[in-house]
Every structure is written in C-alpha cells, then in structure tokens.
Design a protein around this motif. Structure first.
Motif, PDB file in Angstrom:
ATOM      1  N   ARG A  23       0.842  -1.101  -0.017  1.00 25.40           N
ATOM      2  CA  ARG A  23      -0.050   0.051  -0.022  1.00 25.40           C
ATOM      3  C   ARG A  23       1.041   1.129   0.218  1.00 25.40           C
ATOM      4  NH1 ARG A  23      -4.973   1.313   4.139  1.00 25.40           N
ATOM      5  NH2 ARG A  23      -4.893   3.565   4.205  1.00 25.40           N
ATOM      6  N   SER A  24       2.060   1.094   0.545  1.00 25.78           N
ATOM      7  CA  SER A  24       2.917   2.383   0.809  1.00 25.78           C
ATOM      8  C   SER A  24       4.130   2.394  -0.079  1.00 25.78           C
ATOM      9  CB  SER A  24       3.328   2.380   2.195  1.00 25.78           C
ATOM     10  OG  SER A  24       2.155   2.369   3.094  1.00 25.78           O
ATOM     11  N   LEU A  25       4.326   1.504  -0.905  1.00 22.65           N
ATOM     12  CA  LEU A  25       5.619   1.421  -1.589  1.00 22.65           C
ATOM     13  C   LEU A  25       5.823   2.743  -2.716  1.00 22.65           C
ATOM     14  CD1 LEU A  25       8.315  -0.135  -1.999  1.00 22.65           C
ATOM     15  CD2 LEU A  25       7.152  -1.389  -3.871  1.00 22.65           C
ATOM     16  N   GLY A  26       4.737   2.868  -3.378  1.00 23.52           N
ATOM     17  CA  GLY A  26       4.849   4.045  -4.250  1.00 23.52           C
ATOM     18  C   GLY A  26       5.074   5.219  -3.672  1.00 23.52           C
ATOM     19  N   SER A  27       5.579   6.317  -4.499  1.00 23.11           N
ATOM     20  CA  SER A  27       5.706   7.601  -3.720  1.00 23.11           C
ATOM     21  C   SER A  27       5.853   8.663  -4.742  1.00 23.11           C
ATOM     22  CB  SER A  27       7.070   7.696  -2.844  1.00 23.11           C
ATOM     23  OG  SER A  27       8.105   7.670  -3.514  1.00 23.11           O
ATOM     24  N   GLY A  28       5.788   9.876  -4.586  1.00 25.27           N
ATOM     25  CA  GLY A  28       5.712  10.899  -5.697  1.00 25.27           C
ATOM     26  C   GLY A  28       7.335  10.849  -6.500  1.00 25.27           C
ATOM     27  N   ASP A  29       8.400  10.420  -5.705  1.00 25.36           N
ATOM     28  CA  ASP A  29       9.544  10.461  -6.264  1.00 25.36           C
ATOM     29  C   ASP A  29       9.455   9.567  -7.630  1.00 25.36           C
ATOM     30  OD1 ASP A  29      10.415  11.984  -4.277  1.00 25.36           O
ATOM     31  OD2 ASP A  29      11.071  10.423  -3.078  1.00 25.36           O
ATOM     32  N   TRP A  30       8.778   8.553  -7.591  1.00 17.57           N
ATOM     33  CA  TRP A  30       8.869   7.782  -8.669  1.00 17.57           C
ATOM     34  C   TRP A  30       8.304   8.396 -10.102  1.00 17.57           C
ATOM     35  CZ3 TRP A  30       6.617   2.014  -7.703  1.00 17.57           C
ATOM     36  CH2 TRP A  30       7.404   1.605  -6.395  1.00 17.57           C
ATOM     37  N   VAL A  31       7.875   9.340 -10.257  1.00 16.88           N
ATOM     38  CA  VAL A  31       7.764  10.049 -11.335  1.00 16.88           C
ATOM     39  C   VAL A  31       8.917  10.492 -12.120  1.00 16.88           C
ATOM     40  CG1 VAL A  31       5.294  10.899 -10.516  1.00 16.88           C
ATOM     41  CG2 VAL A  31       6.992  12.272 -10.248  1.00 16.88           C
ATOM     42  N   ASP A  32      10.003  10.675 -11.375  1.00 21.74           N
ATOM     43  CA  ASP A  32      11.272  11.256 -11.854  1.00 21.74           C
ATOM     44  C   ASP A  32      12.106   9.978 -12.340  1.00 21.74           C
ATOM     45  OD1 ASP A  32      10.309  14.019 -11.440  1.00 21.74           O
ATOM     46  OD2 ASP A  32      11.149  13.575  -9.250  1.00 21.74           O
ATOM     47  N   PHE A  33      11.602   8.477 -11.934  1.00 22.93           N
ATOM     48  CA  PHE A  33      12.562   7.584 -12.103  1.00 22.93           C
ATOM     49  C   PHE A  33      12.538   7.108 -13.676  1.00 22.93           C
ATOM     50  CE2 PHE A  33      12.325   5.663  -7.610  1.00 22.93           C
ATOM     51  CZ  PHE A  33      13.111   6.673  -7.138  1.00 22.93           C
ATOM     52  N   ASP A  34      13.457   6.631 -14.403  1.00 26.98           N
ATOM     53  CA  ASP A  34      13.472   6.387 -15.636  1.00 26.98           C
ATOM     54  C   ASP A  34      12.700   4.877 -15.774  1.00 26.98           C
ATOM     55  OD1 ASP A  34      14.776   8.474 -16.720  1.00 26.98           O
ATOM     56  OD2 ASP A  34      16.780   7.615 -16.575  1.00 26.98           O
ATOM     57  N   THR A  35      13.026   4.006 -14.753  1.00 27.54           N
ATOM     58  CA  THR A  35      12.314   2.701 -14.540  1.00 27.54           C
ATOM     59  C   THR A  35      11.944   2.370 -12.938  1.00 27.54           C
ATOM     60  OG1 THR A  35      13.954   1.852 -16.028  1.00 27.54           O
ATOM     61  CG2 THR A  35      12.913   0.216 -14.756  1.00 27.54           C
ATOM     62  N   PRO A  36      10.701   2.625 -12.873  1.00 26.45           N
ATOM     63  CA  PRO A  36       9.776   2.184 -11.652  1.00 26.45           C
ATOM     64  C   PRO A  36      10.491   1.043 -10.996  1.00 26.45           C
ATOM     65  CG  PRO A  36       8.393   2.890 -13.213  1.00 26.45           C
ATOM     66  CD  PRO A  36       9.574   2.624 -14.019  1.00 26.45           C
ATOM     67  N   PRO A  37      10.680   1.361  -9.618  1.00 24.82           N
ATOM     68  CA  PRO A  37      10.921  -0.077  -8.958  1.00 24.82           C
ATOM     69  C   PRO A  37      10.103  -1.179  -8.909  1.00 24.82           C
ATOM     70  CG  PRO A  37      11.481   1.808  -7.707  1.00 24.82           C
ATOM     71  CD  PRO A  37      10.570   2.364  -8.769  1.00 24.82           C
ATOM     72  N   ARG A  38      10.511  -2.584  -8.957  1.00 24.49           N
ATOM     73  CA  ARG A  38       9.856  -3.776  -9.378  1.00 24.49           C
ATOM     74  C   ARG A  38       9.726  -4.616  -8.134  1.00 24.49           C
ATOM     75  NH1 ARG A  38      11.988  -4.899 -14.958  1.00 24.49           N
ATOM     76  NH2 ARG A  38      13.693  -3.788 -14.135  1.00 24.49           N
ATOM     77  N   VAL A  39       8.884  -5.348  -7.922  1.00 26.15           N
ATOM     78  CA  VAL A  39       8.729  -6.300  -6.690  1.00 26.15           C
ATOM     79  C   VAL A  39       8.434  -7.684  -7.473  1.00 26.15           C
ATOM     80  CG1 VAL A  39       7.744  -7.027  -4.954  1.00 26.15           C
ATOM     81  CG2 VAL A  39       7.582  -4.876  -5.042  1.00 26.15           C
ATOM     82  N   ILE A  40       9.499  -8.672  -6.844  1.00 25.99           N
ATOM     83  CA  ILE A  40       9.394 -10.230  -6.984  1.00 25.99           C
ATOM     84  C   ILE A  40       8.950 -10.640  -5.928  1.00 25.99           C
ATOM     85  CG2 ILE A  40      10.436 -12.247  -7.949  1.00 25.99           C
ATOM     86  CD1 ILE A  40      12.323 -10.550  -9.505  1.00 25.99           C
ATOM     87  N   ALA A  41       8.053 -11.425  -5.736  1.00 29.73           N
ATOM     88  CA  ALA A  41       7.338 -11.981  -4.548  1.00 29.73           C
ATOM     89  C   ALA A  41       7.281 -13.891  -4.970  1.00 29.73           C
ATOM     90  CB  ALA A  41       6.253 -11.604  -4.201  1.00 29.73           C
ATOM     91  N   VAL A  42       8.107 -14.364  -3.896  1.00 33.68           N
ATOM     92  CA  VAL A  42       8.204 -15.777  -3.962  1.00 33.68           C
ATOM     93  C   VAL A  42       7.427 -16.253  -2.834  1.00 33.68           C
ATOM     94  CG1 VAL A  42       9.991 -17.650  -4.180  1.00 33.68           C
ATOM     95  CG2 VAL A  42      10.701 -15.577  -5.076  1.00 33.68           C
ATOM     96  N   THR A  43       6.608 -17.388  -3.069  1.00 31.91           N
ATOM     97  CA  THR A  43       5.969 -18.278  -2.129  1.00 31.91           C
ATOM     98  C   THR A  43       6.016 -19.794  -2.336  1.00 31.91           C
ATOM     99  OG1 THR A  43       4.204 -18.199  -0.683  1.00 31.91           O
ATOM    100  CG2 THR A  43       3.736 -18.037  -2.921  1.00 31.91           C
ATOM    101  N   GLY A  44       5.595 -20.561  -1.541  1.00 29.33           N
ATOM    102  CA  GLY A  44       5.512 -21.921  -1.861  1.00 29.33           C
ATOM    103  C   GLY A  44       5.930 -22.529  -0.541  1.00 29.33           C
TER     104      GLY A  44
END
Length: 465
Positions: free
Chosen positions: A106-127
């Motif tokens: 819910r909180s990961l994104g921020s206003g700073d991301w609009v200035d990023f060339d590549t927005p951060p990504r998340v890989i989630a692993v379960t099993g």
C-alpha cells in the motif's frame, strides 16, 4: 524504512512486538500515524513502553474506539485453530485487520517515482519448500548483474525495514502463507510459486486453506508475470487459472518432474540440465550438474524458478548462468559445511518436514543421516521411498524412538543429542559418503529454531575438521 502512508494523524493498533511488529510501529510513526501497541507477553509490552509507544489492551471495553486499523504480526493466528482474542475484538468492532505485507504494498509507491526512468519492481516468492533459496538466488543474480536490489520478507529484513527503492531497483520478497493469507494489498510485478506440500495445516484449517493462502498472491495480487511450479496438482490448477490461452506469455511454467511441452513459456530441469522453451522451441540450455551451491533436484527446481523470474525481467541466459556458479547457497539449506578424508558434511537443518527432507535425501547417494526433533503428524513414514540412499540413521531429539520404528531395514542408532550423532556419524563415515543433517522435524524440543540447530551442527563439524 518504508513510511506507512494513508494513516496520517490516525491511531493504528499493532499486535505483537517482535521484529515485524517493532518495524511496523516505527514505519507507522514515520508516516505520521499514531501507533498503539499490544503484546500478549509482559516482556513485549515492557519493550514497547521503553520505546515510547502507548500500550493498550484492546480486548477491554472500548479498546478499539478511535482505532483505524489493526496490524498483526505473522506468527499470531487470525483464524485457525482459533483467532487471537485481540483479532476477534477487532472483528467485533468493525476494525479492518492487515499485516506489514499489506502496508508495504500500500505504501511502496511515492511521488519520487515520477522522476525515475525505471520504476522499482517487486518479485514475490511463495511455496512450501525452496522459497528462501529461490529468493536469495534471484537477489544474487540481480546483484551480480549490477541491478540495485533488496531482499526482505520472510528472509533477511522485514518488508517495512528496507530502504526506499531507487531508480530501477528490484525488491525480492520471500512470503510465507502466514503473510499472504492476511495482507489486504498484494501487487507484485512478478510472483513465483515453487511447490506445495503439507505444512502449517493447523494454522490454515487443512490443505485447502493452506493452498488458498498461497493462491491469494496470484489471484488477488494481479502480477504482470507469474512463475508457477507445476509438479503438483495445485500448481497445475493455479497455472490454468492464470492464462487466457496456450500461448499466454504472462505465465512461465517450471518443472523438475517432466519435460514441459506446448506453445507457452516453459522452463524445466532434467538430468541436471535446465532448458527454456518458448513457442515450442528451445531458446536456452544450462548445465546445473557442477554448480556447488545448487545440489540435487530440489535445488534445480529453485534454479528453474530463479531463472524464469529473472528472464521475466529481461536478463540473458548467459548472465543468469554465470551468477549460478558464484552462488554459495544459504545456511541450513543443503549447505556444505566442510569435507574431510572424502566425507562431506551437509547442513540442511531447514528440512523441518518430510517433503523437504526427502529432497535432501535424494540429492546424495550414500548418506549418514542425522534426523529427529519434534516430529510432525505421520512421522517419517512417507520417507520410505527415499531411504535407499541412507547407509545409517542417527536419531536425535523427542521423536528419535518414533522415527526408529518407521525406518524399516535401515540401520540406526538412538543418539539423543546432536553432539553424539555428529561424533558417531563422523567416526563411522567412509570416503564418498555424506553426513547429512536433514531432521524431518521441528527443532523446538532442543533448539529455539532451525537456525540454532544448524549452527550447532556446523560448529560441531568445524571442530572435527
């Protein structure tokens, strides 16, 4: 840290003052919320008061008055076998219940991301098994490739304790069923399902509830790409639910049980070779046989999952293969502690259930097996097909005698303690054999956790060496 957004000036309850709860309270405060906390232990409450947090017994009348949400630490039961009394009180008061994973997404994104060339990504692993090694391997591949990345969740740091991501960063999360079950927000870019075997069934009300907790990451999270292990029926069912047709490249199937056919995106390992197929054609092949940090079929499955996840981000097969060779493995997971006179000593203390112990036993040919601890339902009866490689078993802990009754014709010794087991196994082992700690049991009869058990084994081996 990741400041929690959306609760500015509001009172938010936090249940549990362990590592997760303390990080949550700190992140809530950083985001402008007012954390109000509770722990069922007097020690936890005292720690919270020392840190300046308001402590409140939410089960008392009016305890949830003015509370916007309740954030629960992952170890606290919220449904089965019975909900914690604070959670039940939140339900009665109509207060939404969440956990730190939900707050993170819910909180990961921020206003700073609009200035990023590549927005951060998340890989989630379960099993059920392999998610720690898979997560660490993905993180290692990205690091070796020069990609900024962080590893968190059920491994390493808490999700709210990481640094705010930078341009192009990848956050790798290991998520347990406890974490995916309750999170109100789950939005990874890539989601990985390794496999499924019975575990934590009391916490989830049976196998169906356990699978449902894992499934939430994919069905409710809506990831852009999914990597699904299809060696069990649950994985095949999940894969089918995620595709619009046979050529849907949003899904990557992985297997170590069979060659995967079809026109989709498939990654599988057979006889020590990893193959990638797309649209029915082979596009990559890697030799896994001499990679020291990934021994055995179970680690080849982890390699398939990490390969697929990083390919989904655009990395090349050669880049991934090079990183495989420099991966040292994780402590307590098929970890080579040392070797003397042709005898290898391997620490797989994380093999706390039958399925993970079977994978460890199948990775080696002649084994002096150290097993036992707080056995789970059914003991080790299901391991019978995997015992052909066991030269002798050395049994420790609470379930040692119960395990002995289920070994069939395998020679064994009741050793009781790790010290006795390591000493006897080392004395009797011959060149070409492996002294393997793969307990097939929880550690709580003799150790606070599987890490301490593995550390004790490693220390004893290092003394011998």
């Amino acid at each position: 840290m990741i400041p929690v957004l959306g609760y500015e000036g509001r009172r938010v309850a936090v249940l549990g003052m362990g590592r997760s709860g303390l990080a949550t309270a700190l992140s809530l405060r950083a985001g402008g919320a007012i954390p109000v906390v509770w722990d069922d232990s007097t020690e936890g409450r005292a720690k919270a008061e020392e840190l300046g947090y308001e402590v409140c017994d939410f089960t008392k009348a009016g305890g949830f008055d003015g509370i916007a949400a309740l954030i629960v630490s992952p170890g606290i039961p919220h449904l089965y076998p019975d909900p914690n009394k604070v959670i039940a009180a939140a339900w009665a008061a109509g207060v939404p219940v969440d956990n730190d994973i939900g707050l993170f997404f819910r909180s990961l994104g921020s206003g700073d991301w609009v200035d990023f060339d590549t927005p951060p990504r998340v890989i989630a692993v379960t099993g059920s098994n392999g998610k720690s090694t898979t997560s660490a391997l993905i993180h290692h591949i990205l690091s070796e490739n020069g990609t900024p990345c962080q590893l968190a969740g059920n491994i390493g740091r808490g999700v709210l304790d990481i640094e705010p991501p930078v341009d192009g960063e990848v956050i790798v999360l290991e998520l347990s069923s406890y974490q995916t079950d309750l999170a109100r927000a789950l939005t990874p870019d890539v989601a990985v399902f390794t496999n499924l075997s019975p575990d934590h069934l009391d916490r989830h009300g049976g196998m169906g509830g356990y699978f449902a907790a894992k499934r939430r990451l994919f069905i409710e999270g809506g990831p852009d790409r999914c990597v699904i292990g299809v060696d069990e029926k649950e994985g095949r069912y999940l894969a089918n639910q995620l595709v619009e047709g046979p050529e849907d490249s949003r899904l990557i199937r992985i297997s170590v049980a069979e060659k995967l056919a079809g026109s989709g995106w498939n990654v599988f390992a057979r006889k020590g070779f990893l193959s990638e197929y797309r649209k029915g054609k082979q596009v990559a092949s890697l030799d896994l046989r001499d990679i020291a940090g990934l021994p055995g079929a179970h680690n080849h499955q982890n390699a398939c999952a990490a390969f697929a996840a990083t390919r989904a981000l655009g990395l090349s097969p050669k880049t991934i293969e090079a990183a495989f060779h420099s991966f040292g493995g994780l402590p307590h997971r098929s970890q080579l502690v040392g070797e003397k006179d042709g005898v290898k000593f391997v620490n797989d203390s994380k093999a706390t259930n039958v399925d993970s112990a079977q994978k460890a036993l199948e990775a080696f040919s002649r084994i002096r097996w150290i097993a036992g601890g707080m056995g789970k339902d059914g003991g080790i009866a299901a391991l019978a097909p995997a015992l052909g490689s066991v030269v002798k078993a050395y049994l420790i802990g609470f379930s040692a005698r119960d395990f002995a009754l289920q070994l069939g014709d395998v020679p064994y010794e009741i050793c009781e303690t790790m010290e006795a087991a390591v000493a006897l196994a080392a004395r009797e082992a011959e060149a070409g054999e492996v002294v393997l700690l793969a307990p097939a049991a929880a550690s709580f009869d003799q150790y606070p956790n599987f890490e301490k058990r593995g550390e004790h084994f490693a220390a004893l081996v290092e003394a011998l060496l």
